[in-house]
Design an enzyme around this catalytic site. Structure first.
Site, PDB file in Angstrom:
ATOM      1  N   GLN A 200      50.617  50.503 -50.230  1.00  0.00           N
ATOM      2  CA  GLN A 200      51.006  51.632 -48.884  1.00  0.00           C
ATOM      3  C   GLN A 200      52.312  51.739 -49.011  1.00  0.00           C
ATOM      4  O   GLN A 200      53.658  51.018 -48.020  1.00  0.00           O
ATOM      5  CB  GLN A 200      50.148  50.902 -47.472  1.00  0.00           C
TER       6      GLN A 200
ATOM      7  N   HIS B  78      54.965  45.808 -50.915  1.00  0.00           N
ATOM      8  CA  HIS B  78      54.037  45.022 -51.290  1.00  0.00           C
ATOM      9  C   HIS B  78      52.968  45.552 -52.003  1.00  0.00           C
ATOM     10  O   HIS B  78      52.382  46.877 -51.083  1.00  0.00           O
ATOM     11  CB  HIS B  78      54.436  43.483 -50.332  1.00  0.00           C
TER      12      HIS B  78
ATOM     13  N   HIS C 169      49.105  44.846 -52.515  1.00  0.00           N
ATOM     14  CA  HIS C 169      48.278  44.307 -51.407  1.00  0.00           C
ATOM     15  C   HIS C 169      46.659  44.443 -52.806  1.00  0.00           C
ATOM     16  O   HIS C 169      46.397  44.861 -53.615  1.00  0.00           O
ATOM     17  CB  HIS C 169      46.828  45.257 -51.277  1.00  0.00           C
TER      18      HIS C 169
END
Lengths: 167, 167
Positions: B93, B106, B108
């Site tokens: 995101q 980051h 996921h």
């Protein structure tokens, strides 16, 4: 290993489908390519795909992972500029249980705007509805759903435009 | 450039937060690390993060992209085996409009099972609900929502377990 832009030569596949190069392929690197979408969920929603047809992300070798994600980064950056957005979604649905419908690793690269969907996470709902279409056919026809499948001409126009971002 | 496993030395940050290494960090490579989640949406939902604190994917240099995604591939592969699943979701995101809540790139990495969510794409709804928690605090406390925030002891236990997958 360097990743580099390459000529649009050879045959490119998306799983079992032979891609129409002039209609769908806007970017080619050594081991990956970028293609437009039959049914994008927002303008500029494209796919980045390794040339080699393998189903799962874990099957890619180190050079392929390198090339795929540098390509995704480059493509995402250019799309963000071109579409004047401030965010991107990068997503790999890796295997059927993760929503993968074409058995060929692909990264969804999706320009995002504040409020582009009613709920922010609705982008993924659209993504899955979009992908599920491919279960059936890849015919160029009008869909009965809200979003319609684009004509070959529309896709070719976008492909031409996007190619200019990588010259 | 080679990516390699590295000792758990130094300070690791997740955006503005200083991570508790023994509690949260289960994997360290040259330029990235893997951390467990305060509020995972399924068992084995972890994050892969570049060591350098930058907000957007486009800010990573070539070596960081390389290391991040090879780490994600390695971690995803091990988690898939360990949790006996057949699919993974990989998602970034990238920017607020894409649902990013901690201003630090980051990935996921989410083990997926057929039927793990009522609708397949509900995983993302959960993801956003999970992320939004971080807007507030990262305190170890019981949440009022359906899923509760884990205790430091629970996270430490998972971190210990996951570290054994990378020895």
């Amino acid at each position: 290993m360097e990743y580099s832009r390459e000529p649009f030569t050879g045959n490119f596949h998306f799983g079992p489908f032979l891609l129409k190069k002039s209609v769908e392929v806007f970017y080619v690197s050594k081991l990956s390519y970028g293609i437009v979408n039959l049914k994008p969920i927002v303008p500029g929603h494209v796919l980045v795909i390794p040339k080699r047809v393998v189903k799962r992300f874990k099957e890619l070798d180190l050079n392929e992972v390198y090339d795929l994600w540098h390509s995704a980064q480059l493509i995402g950056g250019r799309l963000e500029q071109y579409y004047h957005v401030q965010a991107m979604t990068y997503c790999v649905q890796d295997g059927e249980a993760a929503g993968q419908t074409v058995p060929h690793v692909h990264v969804h690269v999706i320009p995002r705007r504040a409020g582009d969907f009613e709920r922010n996470d609705q982008v993924y709902e659209m993504l899955e509805a979009s992908s599920s279409y491919l279960h059936g056919s890849r015919k160029w026809e009008i869909d009965t759903e809200e979003r319609r499948v684009r004509t070959e001409e529309e896709m070719e126009e976008e492909t031409k435009l996007l190619r200019t971002l990588f010259m």
